[in-house]
Motif scaffolding. Structure first.
Motif, PDB file in Angstrom:
ATOM      1  N   UNK A  82       0.859  -1.046   0.055  1.00 52.14           N
ATOM      2  CA  UNK A  82       0.048   0.148  -0.109  1.00 52.14           C
ATOM      3  C   UNK A  82       0.903   1.291  -0.092  1.00 52.14           C
ATOM      4  N   UNK A  83       1.848   1.429   0.766  1.00 53.53           N
ATOM      5  CA  UNK A  83       2.678   2.646   1.020  1.00 53.53           C
ATOM      6  C   UNK A  83       3.421   3.163  -0.534  1.00 53.53           C
ATOM      7  N   UNK A  84       3.867   2.149  -1.123  1.00 50.87           N
ATOM      8  CA  UNK A  84       4.575   2.711  -2.353  1.00 50.87           C
ATOM      9  C   UNK A  84       3.361   3.264  -3.480  1.00 50.87           C
ATOM     10  N   UNK A  85       2.358   2.665  -3.544  1.00 47.89           N
ATOM     11  CA  UNK A  85       1.091   2.933  -4.147  1.00 47.89           C
ATOM     12  C   UNK A  85       0.729   4.132  -3.832  1.00 47.89           C
ATOM     13  N   UNK A  86       0.450   4.635  -2.562  1.00 53.24           N
ATOM     14  CA  UNK A  86      -0.036   5.743  -1.842  1.00 53.24           C
ATOM     15  C   UNK A  86       1.206   6.775  -2.137  1.00 53.24           C
ATOM     16  N   UNK A  87       2.316   6.816  -2.476  1.00 55.02           N
ATOM     17  CA  UNK A  87       3.282   7.601  -2.469  1.00 55.02           C
ATOM     18  C   UNK A  87       3.128   8.124  -4.198  1.00 55.02           C
ATOM     19  N   UNK A  88       3.200   6.903  -5.173  1.00 54.51           N
ATOM     20  CA  UNK A  88       3.012   7.279  -6.501  1.00 54.51           C
ATOM     21  C   UNK A  88       1.622   8.085  -6.798  1.00 54.51           C
ATOM     22  N   UNK A  89       0.529   7.603  -6.173  1.00 53.72           N
ATOM     23  CA  UNK A  89      -0.479   8.091  -6.440  1.00 53.72           C
ATOM     24  C   UNK A  89      -0.852   9.662  -6.083  1.00 53.72           C
ATOM     25  N   UNK A  90      -0.132   9.931  -4.886  1.00 54.36           N
ATOM     26  CA  UNK A  90      -0.176  11.196  -4.402  1.00 54.36           C
ATOM     27  C   UNK A  90       0.621  11.973  -5.406  1.00 54.36           C
ATOM     28  N   UNK A  91       1.661  11.755  -5.886  1.00 57.14           N
ATOM     29  CA  UNK A  91       2.525  12.486  -6.795  1.00 57.14           C
ATOM     30  C   UNK A  91       1.886  12.641  -7.966  1.00 57.14           C
ATOM     31  N   UNK A 157      -1.901  -0.155  -9.381  1.00 56.18           N
ATOM     32  CA  UNK A 157      -1.371  -0.514  -7.980  1.00 56.18           C
ATOM     33  C   UNK A 157      -1.359  -1.984  -7.878  1.00 56.18           C
ATOM     34  N   UNK A 158      -1.876  -2.566  -8.573  1.00 49.70           N
ATOM     35  CA  UNK A 158      -2.068  -4.338  -8.624  1.00 49.70           C
ATOM     36  C   UNK A 158      -0.848  -4.846  -8.663  1.00 49.70           C
ATOM     37  N   UNK A 159       0.127  -4.111  -9.448  1.00 48.55           N
ATOM     38  CA  UNK A 159       1.328  -4.654 -10.043  1.00 48.55           C
ATOM     39  C   UNK A 159       2.406  -4.698  -8.626  1.00 48.55           C
TER      40      UNK A 159
END
Length: 216
Positions: A82-91, A157-159
């Motif tokens: 979840x954390x890297x997905x959140x960071x990427x989506x926030x960007x 994010x599924x990746x």
């Protein structure tokens, strides 16, 4: 195809709604974090030109970074989940929020501020009663653009194991089964369309209220 879709929902409805819940959770958390960062920074940018220049340049740089590439760049540093997905989506969500917040506050006519000052309003009252209400349609438009971007990009994010409706799409691709792809893609499109139409309605209501409240 239709019968296969019906059959999927008959046997996997619980799993489907789990994916929808994961997708919405990821979207809403991302949007909340993005707004906490972008709205104060955008307001500050509308007051200070150096901050505005930095925000615009920063937003332009973020726009050219592919979301999938950013996800893979974060994996060696943070790992999967979840954390890297959140960071990427926030960007991905920051550019429309920053730009529209700066634009909204810059579009507030000085005439309204002069009238408010003449009526004895403090700077805080001017901000709460004049600036924020008049800038709100632009801010809401930024939120609309951001949430549509998040909903669409959250499928990737599924990746990295964050779940969501992208699981259906990539499962279908892996199994060469169009049923999963159609269900996942249509669901993401429906969420995006629903969010866009909801914010469009809200923006129209706010603008109508502004015209009736601030007509001079």
């Amino acid at each position: 195809m239709f019968s296969q879709v019906v059959q999927y929902f008959q046997s996997n409805s619980g799993q489907y709604w789990q994916y929808v819940g994961q997708h919405l959770f990821l979207t809403l958390v991302t949007l909340a974090i993005s707004m906490v960062i972008a709205l104060p920074l955008g307001y500050l940018g509308s007051r200070l030109k150096p901050v505005a220049s930095f925000c615009v340049a920063f937003a332009q740089v973020l726009r050219i970074i592919p979301s999938l590439a950013l996800l893979f760049l974060l994996i060696p540093v943070i790992g999967t989940g979840m954390v890297p997905a959140l960071i990427a989506l926030v960007v991905l969500a920051l550019p429309p929020l920053l730009i529209n917040t700066i634009l909204g506050f810059n579009e507030v006519s000085p005439l309204y501020k002069e009238v408010g000052t003449a009526l004895g309003m403090t700077s805080r009252q001017l901000r709460r009663q004049i600036e924020i209400p008049l800038a709100l349609p632009y801010v809401l438009n930024g939120i609309k653009l951001a949430i549509v971007e998040i909903i669409a990009s959250a499928t990737l994010a599924t990746y990295i194991g964050a779940g969501g409706l992208g699981t259906l799409i990539f499962t279908g691709l892996g199994l060469y089964d169009m049923t999963y792809i159609v269900i996942g893609a249509v669901s993401v499109a429906a969420l995006s369309l629903g969010a866009m139409l909801g914010f469009d309605f809200l923006i129209r209501k706010v603008r109508k209220h502004d015209k009736s409240s601030y007509s001079i």
